[in-house]
Structure formats: C-alpha cells, structure tokens
Design a protein around this motif. Structure first.
Motif, PDB file in Angstrom:
ATOM      1  N   ALA A   1      -7.312 -12.122   4.464  1.00  0.00           N
ATOM      2  CA  ALA A   1      -7.356 -10.695   4.784  1.00  0.00           C
ATOM      3  C   ALA A   1      -8.123  -9.916   3.724  1.00  0.00           C
ATOM      4  N   ALA A   2      -8.434  -8.663   4.071  1.00  0.00           N
ATOM      5  CA  ALA A   2      -9.078  -7.734   3.133  1.00  0.00           C
ATOM      6  C   ALA A   2      -8.571  -6.332   3.421  1.00  0.00           C
ATOM      7  N   CYS A   3      -8.475  -5.520   2.386  1.00  0.00           N
ATOM      8  CA  CYS A   3      -8.003  -4.136   2.522  1.00  0.00           C
ATOM      9  C   CYS A   3      -9.004  -3.186   1.869  1.00  0.00           C
ATOM     10  N   ILE A   4      -9.110  -2.005   2.435  1.00  0.00           N
ATOM     11  CA  ILE A   4      -9.957  -0.947   1.873  1.00  0.00           C
ATOM     12  C   ILE A   4      -9.063   0.206   1.439  1.00  0.00           C
ATOM     13  N   PHE A   5      -9.187   0.603   0.184  1.00  0.00           N
ATOM     14  CA  PHE A   5      -8.445   1.747  -0.335  1.00  0.00           C
ATOM     15  C   PHE A   5      -9.425   2.828  -0.775  1.00  0.00           C
ATOM     16  N   VAL A   6      -9.037   4.085  -0.640  1.00  0.00           N
ATOM     17  CA  VAL A   6      -9.819   5.180  -1.195  1.00  0.00           C
ATOM     18  C   VAL A   6      -9.069   5.701  -2.417  1.00  0.00           C
ATOM     19  N   ARG A   7      -9.807   6.005  -3.488  1.00  0.00           N
ATOM     20  CA  ARG A   7      -9.183   6.373  -4.757  1.00  0.00           C
ATOM     21  C   ARG A   7      -9.829   7.646  -5.318  1.00  0.00           C
ATOM     22  N   PRO A   8      -9.463   8.807  -4.785  1.00  0.00           N
ATOM     23  CA  PRO A   8     -10.003  10.057  -5.327  1.00  0.00           C
ATOM     24  C   PRO A   8      -9.335  10.423  -6.655  1.00  0.00           C
ATOM     25  N   VAL A   9     -10.143  10.979  -7.556  1.00  0.00           N
ATOM     26  CA  VAL A   9      -9.651  11.400  -8.867  1.00  0.00           C
ATOM     27  C   VAL A   9      -9.598  12.928  -8.900  1.00  0.00           C
ATOM     28  N   TYR A  10      -8.406  13.476  -9.141  1.00  0.00           N
ATOM     29  CA  TYR A  10      -8.205  14.921  -9.216  1.00  0.00           C
ATOM     30  C   TYR A  10      -7.939  15.336 -10.662  1.00  0.00           C
ATOM     31  N   LEU A  11      -7.896  16.633 -10.896  1.00  0.00           N
ATOM     32  CA  LEU A  11      -7.611  17.144 -12.237  1.00  0.00           C
ATOM     33  C   LEU A  11      -6.210  16.762 -12.690  1.00  0.00           C
ATOM     34  N   ASP A  12      -5.280  16.661 -11.724  1.00  0.00           N
ATOM     35  CA  ASP A  12      -3.892  16.364 -12.077  1.00  0.00           C
ATOM     36  C   ASP A  12      -3.522  14.893 -11.876  1.00  0.00           C
ATOM     37  N   GLY A  13      -4.529  14.044 -11.614  1.00  0.00           N
ATOM     38  CA  GLY A  13      -4.203  12.633 -11.490  1.00  0.00           C
ATOM     39  C   GLY A  13      -5.036  11.923 -10.431  1.00  0.00           C
ATOM     40  N   VAL A  14      -4.609  10.710 -10.105  1.00  0.00           N
ATOM     41  CA  VAL A  14      -5.312   9.852  -9.154  1.00  0.00           C
ATOM     42  C   VAL A  14      -4.401   9.543  -7.977  1.00  0.00           C
ATOM     43  N   LYS A  15      -4.998   9.508  -6.768  1.00  0.00           N
ATOM     44  CA  LYS A  15      -4.228   9.168  -5.567  1.00  0.00           C
ATOM     45  C   LYS A  15      -4.927   8.008  -4.856  1.00  0.00           C
ATOM     46  N   VAL A  16      -4.175   6.989  -4.505  1.00  0.00           N
ATOM     47  CA  VAL A  16      -4.718   5.819  -3.819  1.00  0.00           C
ATOM     48  C   VAL A  16      -4.110   5.731  -2.419  1.00  0.00           C
ATOM     49  N   THR A  17      -4.970   5.607  -1.399  1.00  0.00           N
ATOM     50  CA  THR A  17      -4.512   5.566  -0.010  1.00  0.00           C
ATOM     51  C   THR A  17      -5.177   4.406   0.729  1.00  0.00           C
ATOM     52  N   LEU A  18      -4.393   3.679   1.506  1.00  0.00           N
ATOM     53  CA  LEU A  18      -4.933   2.617   2.337  1.00  0.00           C
ATOM     54  C   LEU A  18      -5.752   3.217   3.472  1.00  0.00           C
ATOM     55  N   VAL A  19      -6.991   2.742   3.652  1.00  0.00           N
ATOM     56  CA  VAL A  19      -7.860   3.231   4.715  1.00  0.00           C
ATOM     57  C   VAL A  19      -7.878   2.257   5.888  1.00  0.00           C
ATOM     58  N   TRP A  20      -8.232   1.004   5.619  1.00  0.00           N
ATOM     59  CA  TRP A  20      -8.270  -0.014   6.674  1.00  0.00           C
ATOM     60  C   TRP A  20      -7.817  -1.350   6.119  1.00  0.00           C
ATOM     61  N   ALA A  21      -7.314  -2.200   7.013  1.00  0.00           N
ATOM     62  CA  ALA A  21      -6.973  -3.578   6.657  1.00  0.00           C
ATOM     63  C   ALA A  21      -7.443  -4.491   7.776  1.00  0.00           C
ATOM     64  N   LYS A  22      -7.914  -5.669   7.415  1.00  0.00           N
ATOM     65  CA  LYS A  22      -8.386  -6.626   8.404  1.00  0.00           C
ATOM     66  C   LYS A  22      -7.875  -8.007   8.031  1.00  0.00           C
TER      67      LYS A  22
END
Length: 346
Positions: free
Chosen positions: A283-304
């Motif tokens: 399998a493989a997963c895609i995460f998006v990792r935006p960096v904000y002034l108050d920290g970092v947020k990681v969210t699952l986008v797609w998985a296959k």
C-alpha cells in the motif's frame, strides 16, 4: 477541508496506472471530442443539439442499446464512453477539498437539455406502454446509454470554450469541477463564493443548463443547505464540521450470521495490529502537511492498497511495488491540485 481518516478510498482505482497509458487515453478522448464539437449545433434558445454526419460514428445515441443479436455485441458496447468516470472522481474531490469553503450543485435535468437532430431520432425509437402499435422517438439525450455522460461532458466543454472573456476566472474553475451533472468546487472566502455562484449560473444558463441545489459548509443567500449532513458523490459531507466520510463496506458473504460477525471482528482487530510489511498486500498513503504560524497539521489525503500477486514475491519486491503506486499516486494528486511549487517528500 477536513477528511475523516476512518474511511477507505481504496474502492477508487486512482494513481496506479502507467502515466504513458493515461496520455494515450487522453489523445483518443481529444480526437473524439474534436469530432463531436464539429457536429454540435446550438439553437437560438441556447439548447445544444447533436447531429452525426457519419453512419459509423461511435457516439451516436441509441435507445435500445442493450439489445443484441446472438454472437454480436450490443450497440451500447460499440459506443464511445469517454474517460472512465470513476478515475476522474478523485481529482474532482481533491480540488473540492483544496480551499476553506466547499460548494456543491447539480445541473437540473442535464441530459434532457441536449437535443437530438430530427434525422437521428430513429435511433431512439420506443413503444408507448399503453399502445404498442404507436412508435415514439426520443428527442433528447437518453439517461443510461453509455455515451450519454460523454455527450454531456463534451457539451459543457463546448459551452465553456465559447464563454465571454469577462467570465474567464470562473470558467477556469468550472472546467475541472464537473462529474457528470454534479459540480464540486472550493473557494477561499465568502466574497469569492458569492461571485462564483452568480457568474457560474450566468455562464451555464447560456446553454439551458441550470445550476441549482447549492450546498456549502458556509452559509450565503444562494444556499439550499449549509448545515447537517448531505451526500457528495457517494460520500457523506458533514457541513457543520466540514468533513468527508465514506463508510467501509464489506462484500456480501454467503455464510451464517455468527461466522460473518467473527470475520468482521477479526478484520477490525487487524486494523489496529502493528504491521511493518506483509506478503499478502502492499500500500501507499498520501498526506498533506501544511505549516502554520502556530504549528503543523498533517492530514490523510488518499490511500491505495493492492493484494499481492499469487506468485510469491519477496518483501523487498512488494515494497518496490508500493513505491511505484506511491509515486504514481503522488503525481496524480500533484497534477489535480496544480500546485507547481508544492514540495513532495517520499
């Protein structure tokens, strides 16, 4: 927009096809699209009418499309269907989740807005239920024929190609936002939301396409719904907390209820077991990792995920296959979002 991580998107065949194969399919689609546009006429009232000059064209609409003679294919099997709609779905959803405000609408009676030239209506004959001696003909594109989604998509593209230059910003957003008659888009703020809805309705109504039933996670005067739960392309969209979810469906099993219950409990337990590698799947997963002034947020986008081949392969080989689908999946997401400066880490 937020994506619930308790859902699996593996039912969508996305990001694993060889990119060269995608290019070949796109060339075929562009060729058919050009031929279609050459035969499309728009009436003074804005209604598109399709007329086919060739008796052997693959996009001729038919009504009794499933009927076939022994040993011969049905007419539906000979029609040009255009791109695989399921493969387009993830890209539409990616763009739908890109910005803060999501918008959903659909075209009212979309297929019925496209007329069939009188000379071609003999291919759409049918008997009226109360009197089989009377033969009628459909005068509009028929829902259910395999070529109908392509005809609708090509008609929409024809309309957008000829939209006034003043609407260029909205037309650019509309082009990749349609999945058959559904329109999904995301915008940055309320001002952009209102502008998009007003302009999109003006653009689409030029060819008798009425965009209606607007729903959003942020209320405005055009919204039919901006709270509660609604359906978006087979998934549930919780408008209040702006999350998309799809339920995990187990295939129907023909065994006793208690056996099914044990199987489900076993599958659920395996979800929480730590797994490094397996000879059964990769399998493989895609995460998006935006960096904000108050920290970092990681969210699952797609998985296959893919079941391993029947031929026994080493763990190293399966991991390389996972790398392959991961690279293709990342390329697919990158192209869908059109973010040229986005950093990708594998």
């Amino acid at each position: 927009m937020l994506v619930s991580t308790n859902a699996s998107h593996d039912r969508i065949p996305r990001g694993i096809r060889d990119p060269i194969e995608n290019v070949s399919k796109r060339k075929l689609f562009d060729k058919q699209l050009k031929e279609f546009h050459e035969e499309l006429t728009v009436l003074p009232d804005g209604r598109p009418v399709i007329k086919n000059s060739s008796q052997s064209t693959k996009i001729r609409p038919v009504f009794d499309a499933s009927a076939r003679e022994k040993g011969k294919p049905s007419l539906n099997q000979c029609l040009f269907t255009g791109p695989n709609l399921i493969e387009l779905l993830p890209d539409v959803l990616d763009r739908f989740r890109m910005f803060m405000i999501g918008l959903s609408a659909d075209i009212e009676k979309a297929f019925l807005q496209i007329g069939i030239a009188p000379d071609d209506r003999d291919y759409l004959c049918f008997f009226y239920p109360s009197n089989e001696r009377e033969i009628h003909r459909q005068s509009r594109v028929v829902f259910g024929v395999t070529s109908s989604p392509f005809i609708l998509s090509a008609s929409i593209e024809h309309l957008l190609d000829r939209a006034p230059h003043d609407f260029a910003d909205v037309v650019q957003k509309l082009r990749p936002s349609f999945y058959v008659d559904n329109c999904l888009i995301s915008v940055n703020n309320v001002i952009e939301e209102k502008h998009f809805i007003e302009t999109a309705q003006k653009v689409m109504s030029r060819t008798c396409f009425n965009l209606r039933g607007w729903e959003s996670n942020f209320p405005c005067e055009y919204m039919c719904k901006s709270s509660g739960v609604t359906r978006v392309l087979g998934m549930l969209w919780e408008l209040d907390n702006d999350s998309l979810m799809c339920s995990i469906n187990f295939k129907t099993l023909t065994c006793e209820t208690r056996v099914i219950k044990r199987l489900i409990l076993s599958l659920v337990q395996q979800m929480f077991d730590p797994i490094d590698a397996s000879k059964k799947a990769y399998a493989a997963c895609i995460f998006v990792r935006p960096v904000y002034l108050d920290g970092v947020k990681v969210t699952l986008v797609w998985a296959k995920s893919r079941v391993a081949p029947l031929k026994t392969l080493s763990i190293l080989c399966l991991e390389l296959m996972a790398c392959c689908i991961g690279a293709r999946l990342a390329n697919s997401v990158h192209n869908a979002l059109d973010l040229t400066d986005m950093k990708i880490t594998f």
